[in-house]
Design a protein around this motif. Structure first.
Motif, PDB file in Angstrom:
ATOM      1  N   ASP A  82       0.828  -1.210   0.000  1.00 31.17           N
ATOM      2  CA  ASP A  82       0.000   0.000   0.000  1.00 31.17           C
ATOM      3  C   ASP A  82       0.861   1.257   0.000  1.00 31.17           C
ATOM      4  O   ASP A  82       0.543   2.241  -0.669  1.00 31.17           O
ATOM      5  N   SER A  83       1.956   1.215   0.735  1.00 34.06           N
ATOM      6  CA  SER A  83       2.815   2.406   0.821  1.00 34.06           C
ATOM      7  C   SER A  83       3.393   2.776  -0.542  1.00 34.06           C
ATOM      8  O   SER A  83       3.597   3.964  -0.837  1.00 34.06           O
ATOM      9  N   VAL A 109       0.461   4.430  -2.452  1.00 33.74           N
ATOM     10  CA  VAL A 109       0.180   5.735  -1.849  1.00 33.74           C
ATOM     11  C   VAL A 109       1.225   6.753  -2.285  1.00 33.74           C
ATOM     12  O   VAL A 109       0.896   7.892  -2.673  1.00 33.74           O
ATOM     13  N   SER A 110       2.483   6.360  -2.226  1.00 33.36           N
ATOM     14  CA  SER A 110       3.564   7.252  -2.655  1.00 33.36           C
ATOM     15  C   SER A 110       3.426   7.604  -4.130  1.00 33.36           C
ATOM     16  O   SER A 110       3.616   8.762  -4.528  1.00 33.36           O
ATOM     17  N   GLN A 169       0.514  10.105  -4.605  1.00 35.67           N
ATOM     18  CA  GLN A 169       0.827  11.443  -4.107  1.00 35.67           C
ATOM     19  C   GLN A 169       1.746  12.210  -5.049  1.00 35.67           C
ATOM     20  O   GLN A 169       1.662  13.440  -5.154  1.00 35.67           O
ATOM     21  N   GLU A 214      -6.691   1.137   1.125  1.00 40.62           N
ATOM     22  CA  GLU A 214      -5.825   2.291   1.376  1.00 40.62           C
ATOM     23  C   GLU A 214      -5.200   2.783   0.074  1.00 40.62           C
ATOM     24  O   GLU A 214      -5.067   3.994  -0.150  1.00 40.62           O
ATOM     25  N   SER A 215      -4.831   1.846  -0.808  1.00 42.50           N
ATOM     26  CA  SER A 215      -4.262   2.222  -2.108  1.00 42.50           C
ATOM     27  C   SER A 215      -5.289   2.938  -2.969  1.00 42.50           C
ATOM     28  O   SER A 215      -5.015   3.996  -3.561  1.00 42.50           O
ATOM     29  N   LYS A 238      -8.019   4.500  -2.062  1.00 47.66           N
ATOM     30  CA  LYS A 238      -8.419   5.797  -1.506  1.00 47.66           C
ATOM     31  C   LYS A 238      -7.361   6.860  -1.767  1.00 47.66           C
ATOM     32  O   LYS A 238      -7.680   8.036  -1.998  1.00 47.66           O
ATOM     33  N   ALA A 239      -6.086   6.456  -1.769  1.00 48.21           N
ATOM     34  CA  ALA A 239      -5.018   7.409  -2.103  1.00 48.21           C
ATOM     35  C   ALA A 239      -5.125   7.838  -3.558  1.00 48.21           C
ATOM     36  O   ALA A 239      -4.922   9.017  -3.894  1.00 48.21           O
ATOM     37  N   GLN A 256      -8.037  10.305  -3.902  1.00 44.31           N
ATOM     38  CA  GLN A 256      -7.779  11.623  -3.322  1.00 44.31           C
ATOM     39  C   GLN A 256      -6.766  12.446  -4.107  1.00 44.31           C
ATOM     40  O   GLN A 256      -6.834  13.679  -4.103  1.00 44.31           O
ATOM     41  N   ASN A 257      -5.850  11.774  -4.807  1.00 48.09           N
ATOM     42  CA  ASN A 257      -4.737  12.494  -5.431  1.00 48.09           C
ATOM     43  C   ASN A 257      -4.750  12.493  -6.951  1.00 48.09           C
ATOM     44  O   ASN A 257      -4.219  13.417  -7.566  1.00 48.09           O
TER      45      ASN A 257
END
Length: 467
Positions: A276-277, A280-281, A284, A315-316, A318-319, A322-323
């Motif tokens: 997920d990180s 997310v990165s 972003q 989580e992935s 949703k990131a 949002q971005n």
């Protein structure tokens, strides 16, 4: 024809795109023949060349201004005559001084010597090799040393390319913009570090590992540290495709995902270790992202990184929601080994992307969490134009009937959906809301019963996948 101004004849020839039509026009009169020879800049040949080298020499002599040549021997058999060999590449380099784009497919007689001949083509900027098994890393190196303007390099199933000095040399040139390496068994993810400064210029990277054969190189701690220390400048990367890759935390391709500021398209297919990180990165940093395709491996694919959860979660998504506010294409697929109870993404995660982003194309494969409730939510999808549902077994006729309420949907594709019957198309028949309806391998749907459900209907039934 003799009275027409030359610029008008050039304009006429320039508008004829099909090779067969160009060939026919060139036989109409001597003037058209000569002008076509002068104007022709591309050539595609293959099994019909016999004897290969003599025929190629004749064509190159006839068309002196060739810039793009494709030679393909797909489907070749020995009874069709001998393939073009290294001498053919020598002819190309000698007869085609303007050659800038060359594609060689299934040319099994080509060796490193042939690539050395091509090294004299100073204008060569694009080289694509597809299944040229006799070529090694030495041949690639000799070519990139001579062709210093190379911006596009595609290597597909080049099984004997087992050294990567050429990759390091290309890195120093800083000219490469498009690199594709697929199923070249001895080239691993860690070798890409050798691109060095060329990461700065790279706009498109496709890297695919052979799923049936992995050459397990041992990278020492120094190589790992080099990935971690090196600032990989990927600001110009626009398209990234990774297939069957291993993504390890803090090294290799994991260092790339979060540094692509101008990325527009990403495809991650069966990449084990993506967390997920990482997504997310990526989300972003890549606010310009327009297309994302995720094919998620089974939880049991490889027993790696057991201390960290391998499954991607909401989580992935949703990131991304949002971005990535310019996202237009979302494709999610689970491998055949995925069980419904282990689905990484929930319905809420998928819908968060649809609700926040202008998604025009949605494709779901083996996504058991997407149900009739999800179809009801799509009634509010103001941008959705194309919907593909493959092996989505939780969708029933009730959910499909809601398609008539989708605001802008024009294309619907269904494949291997067991829960949908002819009754699901009741609200579509006669409405002609859809421009295209494609149905493949759905056992409870018949072609006769869905007539009138769209302006154009494509139907195929092969139920062998069920047995």
């Amino acid at each position: 024809m003799d009275e027409l101004p030359e610029n008008l004849v050039w304009e006429i020839l320039g508008r004829i795109r099909k090779t067969g039509d160009r060939n026919s026009v060139s036989l109409a009169c001597k003037r058209l023949y000569e002008l076509d020879n002068e104007q022709r800049i591309s050539l595609r040949v293959g099994c019909g060349l016999d004897p290969a080298n003599d025929a190629l020499a004749s064509l190159c002599n006839r068309f002196p201004n060739l810039t793009r040549v494709e030679i393909t021997y797909s489907g070749w058999m020995s009874k069709l005559g001998k393939q073009m060999d290294d001498q053919g590449l020598s002819i190309l380099s000698g007869y085609c001084p303007l050659l800038s784009d060359l594609t060689l497919s299934y040319c099994t007689f080509i060796t490193d010597m042939g690539l050395r001949y091509l090294a004299s083509c100073s204008k060569l900027s694009a080289l694509k090799l597809n299944f040229t098994p006799r070529i090694t890393g030495c041949g690639i190196l000799s070519l990139v040393v001579g062709c210093r303007s190379l911006t596009i390099l595609h290597l597909i199933r080049c099984l004997n390319v087992n050294s990567v000095e050429w990759l390091e040399y290309l890195g120093k040139l800083e000219t490469l913009e498009d690199l594709s390496i697929k199923n070249c068994r001895a080239i691993g993810e860690g070798d890409l570090i050798k691109l060095g400064p060329s990461w700065r210029k790279l706009k498109r990277l496709q890297f695919e590992v052979d799923a049936n054969y992995r050459y397990m190189k041992v990278y020492d701690r120094l190589a790992v540290d080099r990935w971690q220390r090196q600032w990989i400048p990927c600001e110009n990367m626009q398209e990234l495709s990774l297939v069957n890759c291993i993504i390890s935390p803090g090294r290799g391709l994991a260092c790339v995902l979060g540094k692509c500021r101008n990325l527009e398209k990403i495809h991650l297919d069966m990449c084990v270790g993506v967390r997920d990180s990482d997504i997310v990165s990526l989300a972003q940093k890549s606010s310009n992202l327009r297309s994302i395709s995720l094919r998620v491996p089974s939880d049991f694919s490889l027993p790696l990184l057991m201390n960290n959860p391998l499954r991607l979660t909401d989580e992935s998504l949703k990131a991304i929601a949002q971005n990535c506010l310019m996202l237009e294409t979302l494709r999610i697929s689970f491998s055949d080994g995925e069980f419904p109870s282990f689905s990484s993404f929930t319905l809420n995660g998928i819908l968060s992307v649809i609700q926040n982003c202008p998604v025009r194309e949605l494709a779901l494969d083996h996504v058991y969490s997407f149900t009739d409730v999800g179809m009801e939510a799509l009634c509010m999808a103001q941008h959705l134009e194309t919907l593909e549902l493959m092996r989505c077994q939780e969708i029933s006729d009730e959910g499909l009937q809601l398609v008539s309420q989708f605001p802008r949907l024009h294309v619907l594709r269904l494949s291997k959906c067991l829960g949908i019957t002819n009754g699901g198309f009741r609200t579509l028949i006669g409405s002609y809301k859809l421009d295209l309806l494609a149905v493949e391998d759905c056992p409870q749907i018949s072609e006769r019963e869905i007539c009138g459900a769209a302006r154009s209907i494509s139907f195929r039934q092969d139920l062998s996948w069920m047995y």
